[in-house]
Scaffold this motif. Structure first.
Motif, short mmCIF file in Angstrom:
data_model
loop_
_atom_site.label_atom_id
_atom_site.label_comp_id
_atom_site.label_asym_id
_atom_site.label_seq_id
_atom_site.Cartn_x
_atom_site.Cartn_y
_atom_site.Cartn_z
N LEU A 37 -62.08 19.86 83.19
CA LEU A 37 -60.71 20.26 83.47
C LEU A 37 -60.10 20.69 82.14
CD1 LEU A 37 -58.47 20.36 85.63
CD2 LEU A 37 -57.89 18.02 84.96
N LYS A 38 -59.54 21.87 82.09
CA LYS A 38 -58.95 22.40 80.85
C LYS A 38 -57.46 22.55 81.03
CE LYS A 38 -59.25 26.36 77.68
NZ LYS A 38 -59.93 27.64 77.44
N ILE A 39 -56.72 21.92 80.14
CA ILE A 39 -55.28 22.04 80.13
C ILE A 39 -54.93 22.92 78.93
CG2 ILE A 39 -53.08 20.78 80.13
CD1 ILE A 39 -55.15 19.93 82.37
N GLY A 40 -54.46 24.11 79.20
CA GLY A 40 -54.14 25.03 78.11
C GLY A 40 -54.35 26.46 78.53
N SER A 41 -54.79 27.27 77.57
CA SER A 41 -54.93 28.70 77.83
C SER A 41 -56.24 29.19 77.23
CB SER A 41 -53.75 29.46 77.20
OG SER A 41 -53.74 29.22 75.80
N GLY A 42 -56.44 30.49 77.31
CA GLY A 42 -57.66 31.08 76.78
C GLY A 42 -58.73 31.17 77.84
N GLY A 46 -66.06 28.69 83.42
CA GLY A 46 -66.76 27.43 83.20
C GLY A 46 -65.86 26.21 83.19
N TYR A 47 -64.58 26.41 83.42
CA TYR A 47 -63.61 25.31 83.43
C TYR A 47 -62.87 25.29 84.75
CZ TYR A 47 -64.28 25.30 78.39
OH TYR A 47 -64.83 25.25 77.14
N ARG A 48 -62.32 24.14 85.07
CA ARG A 48 -61.34 24.01 86.14
C ARG A 48 -60.01 23.93 85.42
NH1 ARG A 48 -61.94 18.89 88.20
NH2 ARG A 48 -63.18 18.38 86.40
N MET A 49 -59.16 24.90 85.63
CA MET A 49 -57.88 24.93 84.92
C MET A 49 -56.90 23.96 85.58
SD MET A 49 -58.66 26.92 82.47
CE MET A 49 -57.08 27.19 81.66
N GLY A 50 -56.16 23.25 84.75
CA GLY A 50 -55.20 22.28 85.24
C GLY A 50 -53.90 22.36 84.47
N THR A 51 -52.98 21.51 84.85
CA THR A 51 -51.67 21.46 84.22
C THR A 51 -51.47 20.10 83.55
OG1 THR A 51 -50.60 20.56 86.18
CG2 THR A 51 -50.73 22.98 86.01
N SER A 52 -50.46 20.02 82.72
CA SER A 52 -50.11 18.74 82.09
C SER A 52 -49.77 17.71 83.14
CB SER A 52 -48.94 18.94 81.12
OG SER A 52 -49.33 19.77 80.06
N ASN A 57 -51.15 12.75 86.21
CA ASN A 57 -51.50 12.09 87.48
C ASN A 57 -52.87 11.42 87.40
OD1 ASN A 57 -49.08 12.89 88.62
ND2 ASN A 57 -49.96 14.71 89.60
N LEU A 58 -53.84 12.09 86.78
CA LEU A 58 -55.17 11.50 86.61
C LEU A 58 -55.09 10.26 85.73
CD1 LEU A 58 -57.33 14.71 86.09
CD2 LEU A 58 -57.51 13.12 88.01
N GLU A 59 -54.33 10.35 84.65
CA GLU A 59 -54.17 9.21 83.74
C GLU A 59 -53.52 8.03 84.44
OE1 GLU A 59 -53.77 11.49 79.44
OE2 GLU A 59 -51.97 11.25 80.67
N ALA A 60 -52.55 8.32 85.29
CA ALA A 60 -51.79 7.26 85.97
C ALA A 60 -52.68 6.42 86.89
CB ALA A 60 -50.64 7.87 86.76
N VAL A 61 -53.73 7.02 87.44
CA VAL A 61 -54.60 6.27 88.35
C VAL A 61 -55.94 5.89 87.70
CG1 VAL A 61 -53.54 7.21 90.45
CG2 VAL A 61 -55.51 8.39 89.43
N GLY A 62 -56.05 6.11 86.38
CA GLY A 62 -57.26 5.72 85.67
C GLY A 62 -58.46 6.63 85.91
N ASP A 63 -58.22 7.88 86.26
CA ASP A 63 -59.32 8.80 86.57
C ASP A 63 -59.73 9.71 85.42
OD1 ASP A 63 -60.01 7.90 89.06
OD2 ASP A 63 -58.84 9.40 90.16
#
Length: 190
Positions: A37-42, A46-52, A57-63
């Motif tokens: 998962l890539k948060i950013g640009s460029g 080969g990546y799954r693009m995500g948002t902050s 949300n992933l951090e909040a559930v320990g993922d």
């Protein structure tokens, strides 16, 4: 139950992680590159693009198994993504930090084969230039960081180490596949 098998390829930029992964996939279609998962640009291939927000949300559930920042972006190995990669076959995770290896091996239960792919700094520079990277200077800084990381962790136990300047991608893939076959055979007899 025999744990599922995965591969971690560690090495500096342009050591051949993408090329060896392509050779693994050609050798056996069960292998597939884990798309972080890539948060950013460029570059997004080969990546799954995500948002902050997605990352929070992933951090909040320990993922979040592992996250690092490089080239102005954040790259995440997330539990749902790894789950999906194992459901599809044998994931090949690319890492450039030993802390990342430890986080994945300790944080996601599987039989991880940890492989060092290496090339000298000048080879990284040549390969980066040849493939048209616009950030070769940053990639050389990452090569230096990888070298320091290795020097700081001499106790890292590699299941396999490959010098990609003398071992072809096809031979590297064959060696990795052979390693996984051997490990699976040993587990069946334990």
């Amino acid at each position: 139950m025999i744990p599922q098998q995965g591969v971690i390829l560690y090495g500096p930029p342009a050591a051949g992680k993408d090329t060896v992964t392509a050779a693994l996939t050609k050798l056996d279609g069960r292998y597939g590159q884990f798309a972080r998962l890539k948060i950013g640009s460029g570059k997004n291939a080969g990546y799954r693009m995500g948002t902050s927000e997605h990352l929070r949300n992933l951090e909040a559930v320990g993922d979040v198994v592992y996250a690092n920042s490089r080239y102005g972006n954040t790259y995440v190995i997330d539990r749902p993504g790894v789950d999906a990669a194992f459901a599809a076959g044998v994931p090949v995770v690319h890492l450039g930090q030993i802390d990342g290896i430890r986080a994945v091996v300790d944080g996601y239960l599987a039989d991880w084969a940890v492989v060092l792919l290496w090339c000298p700094r000048e080879v990284t520079e040549q390969r980066s230039g040849a493939r048209g990277d616009s950030d070769t200077v940053a990639r050389l800084a990452a090569w230096e960081a990888t070298r320091k990381d290795l020097d700081a962790h001499p106790d890292t136990g590699w299941d396999l180490a490959v010098d990609t300047t003398v071992t072809s991608p096809a031979e590297s893939a064959r060696l990795i596949d052979q390693l996984l076959v051997q490990r699976a055979g040993m587990r069946r007899h334990d």
